[in-house]
Design a protein around this motif. Sequence first.
Motif, PDB file in Angstrom:
ATOM      1  N   GLN A   1       0.051  -3.304   5.332  1.00  0.00           N
ATOM      2  CA  GLN A   1      -0.512  -1.955   5.743  1.00  0.00           C
ATOM      3  C   GLN A   1       0.115  -1.184   4.760  1.00  0.00           C
ATOM      4  O   GLN A   1      -0.615  -0.290   4.369  1.00  0.00           O
ATOM      5  CB  GLN A   1      -0.042  -1.602   7.235  1.00  0.00           C
ATOM      6  CG  GLN A   1      -0.938  -2.644   8.061  1.00  0.00           C
ATOM      7  CD  GLN A   1      -0.471  -2.282   9.340  1.00  0.00           C
ATOM      8  OE1 GLN A   1       0.402  -1.579   9.910  1.00  0.00           O
ATOM      9  NE2 GLN A   1      -1.560  -2.869  10.341  1.00  0.00           N
ATOM     10  N   LYS A   2       1.447  -1.060   4.169  1.00  0.00           N
ATOM     11  CA  LYS A   2       1.785  -0.119   3.560  1.00  0.00           C
ATOM     12  C   LYS A   2       1.257  -0.099   2.032  1.00  0.00           C
ATOM     13  O   LYS A   2       1.157   0.990   1.709  1.00  0.00           O
ATOM     14  CB  LYS A   2       3.464  -0.677   3.165  1.00  0.00           C
ATOM     15  CG  LYS A   2       4.274   0.487   2.440  1.00  0.00           C
ATOM     16  CD  LYS A   2       5.424  -0.048   2.067  1.00  0.00           C
ATOM     17  CE  LYS A   2       6.023   0.977   0.935  1.00  0.00           C
ATOM     18  NZ  LYS A   2       5.761   2.524   1.094  1.00  0.00           N
ATOM     19  N   TYR A   3       0.735  -1.118   1.685  1.00  0.00           N
ATOM     20  CA  TYR A   3       0.252  -1.271   0.195  1.00  0.00           C
ATOM     21  C   TYR A   3      -1.560  -1.418   0.511  1.00  0.00           C
ATOM     22  O   TYR A   3      -2.230  -1.692  -0.620  1.00  0.00           O
ATOM     23  CB  TYR A   3       0.898  -2.311  -0.706  1.00  0.00           C
ATOM     24  CG  TYR A   3       2.220  -2.126  -1.009  1.00  0.00           C
ATOM     25  CD1 TYR A   3       2.740  -1.117  -1.962  1.00  0.00           C
ATOM     26  CD2 TYR A   3       3.064  -2.659  -0.246  1.00  0.00           C
ATOM     27  CE1 TYR A   3       3.908  -0.823  -2.025  1.00  0.00           C
ATOM     28  CE2 TYR A   3       4.421  -2.631  -0.392  1.00  0.00           C
ATOM     29  CZ  TYR A   3       4.911  -1.537  -1.531  1.00  0.00           C
ATOM     30  OH  TYR A   3       6.273  -1.331  -1.670  1.00  0.00           O
ATOM     31  N   ASP A   4      -1.809  -1.316   1.626  1.00  0.00           N
ATOM     32  CA  ASP A   4      -3.357  -1.225   1.851  1.00  0.00           C
ATOM     33  C   ASP A   4      -3.803  -2.628   1.406  1.00  0.00           C
ATOM     34  O   ASP A   4      -4.945  -2.428   0.367  1.00  0.00           O
ATOM     35  CB  ASP A   4      -3.889  -0.105   1.027  1.00  0.00           C
ATOM     36  CG  ASP A   4      -5.443   0.469   1.806  1.00  0.00           C
ATOM     37  OD1 ASP A   4      -5.659  -0.374   3.080  1.00  0.00           O
ATOM     38  OD2 ASP A   4      -6.183   0.982   1.334  1.00  0.00           O
ATOM     39  N   LEU A   5      -3.307  -3.603   1.504  1.00  0.00           N
ATOM     40  CA  LEU A   5      -3.846  -5.039   0.864  1.00  0.00           C
ATOM     41  C   LEU A   5      -4.745  -5.293   1.878  1.00  0.00           C
ATOM     42  O   LEU A   5      -4.617  -6.473   2.856  1.00  0.00           O
ATOM     43  CB  LEU A   5      -2.558  -5.886   0.851  1.00  0.00           C
ATOM     44  CG  LEU A   5      -1.501  -5.451  -0.007  1.00  0.00           C
ATOM     45  CD1 LEU A   5      -0.264  -6.400   0.214  1.00  0.00           C
ATOM     46  CD2 LEU A   5      -1.713  -5.046  -1.419  1.00  0.00           C
ATOM     47  N   TYR A   6      -5.991  -4.803   1.968  1.00  0.00           N
ATOM     48  CA  TYR A   6      -7.118  -4.914   2.731  1.00  0.00           C
ATOM     49  C   TYR A   6      -7.882  -6.195   2.799  1.00  0.00           C
ATOM     50  O   TYR A   6      -8.490  -6.464   3.798  1.00  0.00           O
ATOM     51  CB  TYR A   6      -8.137  -3.666   2.727  1.00  0.00           C
ATOM     52  CG  TYR A   6      -8.990  -3.797   1.319  1.00  0.00           C
ATOM     53  CD1 TYR A   6     -10.187  -4.506   1.258  1.00  0.00           C
ATOM     54  CD2 TYR A   6      -8.632  -3.375   0.256  1.00  0.00           C
ATOM     55  CE1 TYR A   6     -11.089  -4.686   0.241  1.00  0.00           C
ATOM     56  CE2 TYR A   6      -9.332  -3.240  -1.205  1.00  0.00           C
ATOM     57  CZ  TYR A   6     -10.499  -4.001  -0.933  1.00  0.00           C
ATOM     58  OH  TYR A   6     -11.255  -4.085  -2.057  1.00  0.00           O
ATOM     59  N   ALA A   7      -7.880  -6.975   1.730  1.00  0.00           N
ATOM     60  CA  ALA A   7      -8.677  -8.085   1.571  1.00  0.00           C
ATOM     61  C   ALA A   7      -7.454  -9.357   1.677  1.00  0.00           C
ATOM     62  O   ALA A   7      -6.722  -9.411   0.867  1.00  0.00           O
ATOM     63  CB  ALA A   7      -9.514  -8.343   0.345  1.00  0.00           C
ATOM     64  N   ASN A   8      -7.719 -10.544   2.700  1.00  0.00           N
ATOM     65  CA  ASN A   8      -7.096 -11.496   2.702  1.00  0.00           C
ATOM     66  C   ASN A   8      -7.765 -12.690   2.257  1.00  0.00           C
ATOM     67  O   ASN A   8      -8.794 -12.985   2.910  1.00  0.00           O
ATOM     68  CB  ASN A   8      -6.295 -11.914   3.960  1.00  0.00           C
ATOM     69  CG  ASN A   8      -5.337 -13.043   4.045  1.00  0.00           C
ATOM     70  OD1 ASN A   8      -5.851 -13.835   4.864  1.00  0.00           O
ATOM     71  ND2 ASN A   8      -4.261 -12.892   3.286  1.00  0.00           N
ATOM     72  N   ILE A   9      -7.588 -13.483   1.171  1.00  0.00           N
ATOM     73  CA  ILE A   9      -8.402 -14.657   0.874  1.00  0.00           C
ATOM     74  C   ILE A   9      -7.772 -15.976   0.940  1.00  0.00           C
ATOM     75  O   ILE A   9      -6.529 -16.104   0.422  1.00  0.00           O
ATOM     76  CB  ILE A   9      -8.812 -14.617  -0.575  1.00  0.00           C
ATOM     77  CG1 ILE A   9      -9.693 -13.276  -0.963  1.00  0.00           C
ATOM     78  CG2 ILE A   9      -9.669 -15.550  -1.240  1.00  0.00           C
ATOM     79  CD1 ILE A   9      -8.760 -12.022  -1.512  1.00  0.00           C
TER      80      ILE A   9
END
Length: 335
Positions: free
Chosen positions: A86-94
């Motif tokens: 959430q902090k780094y807006d890592l929106y995609a998890n593959i």
Amino acid sequence: MHNVTLIKGDGIGPSIMDVAVKIIDASGVKINWEEADAGMAAYDKYGTAIPDQTLISIDKNRVAFKGPLTTPVGKGFRSINVALRQKYDLYANIRPARSWKGAQSKFEDIDIIVIRENTEGLYMGLEHYLTKEKDVAESLAVITRKGSERIVDYAFKYARDNGRKKVTLCHKANILKYTSGLFLDVGREVAARYPEIEFDEKIIDATCMHLVMDPHQFDVIVTTNMFGDILSDLTAGLVGGLGLIPGANIGEDTALFEAVHGSAPDIAGKNLANPAAVIMAGVMMLQYLGERDAANRIQAALEKVVNAGDNVTPDLNPSSRAGTIEMGEAIIAEL
């Protein structure tokens, strides 16, 4: 020279990360590893699970390579993985699940990519008690048009760029008509932009049934946060377990690569932990950094060792006497 924040993690984390780092270094890629703390070990040392110096390192390097972290169940500090996403807006998890000839599983020739929205849904942590007695609790699932559009668009671009034929969107819009309904509506809109890629939509519970009956019908799966978490564990079970599943967390300008299994404190320090998942996470990191040749060579070496079955950890071959260190040495020898 690439600068990477190295978070070794808890439990088996340091041992498998040491092996992965040695293998990446042996490939010839020049990486400046900047070690940082997080998780239970950091909490015991600094009184916080994510020290400021760790965040400063990630802020600077924008690429992190992370081992498993311990998260207390039902109490204690919040998941560090969720907080970093959430902090780094890592929106995609593959999370790719691929069959290995050297791993026992009930299916062969599985090749499924689960792409999970990583910042919204129930995992946002918007929960509280409704009574003073704490006998009624409420969690809020937040789904936005922006979040839905960018993850589904990411899935179609991933499919297009990697020669994939089909994207399946998983939802529960028949019951959750507003949250899952919004995700599905946006997904249909995005799918229309990619007519060359087949689009399918499935209700989440039906997806689970179809995955264990005929997993070969799936190619790329895109879904919301919690559904993706569950499905990626299910697909791991189709190919031999979480010990073979890497994870990438991708944002606009920051990326974090990790093994998706837990910290397994019961086998920490015993030279038993399978390093394959975090090595594959390292492969994904090298691909992200543009080091495709090294990534391909490491993957080929790992596959050769796992498929041979001689120098692998006991979870892959119960008769093997090799441990984490010996498996790493065998992979380096193949390089």
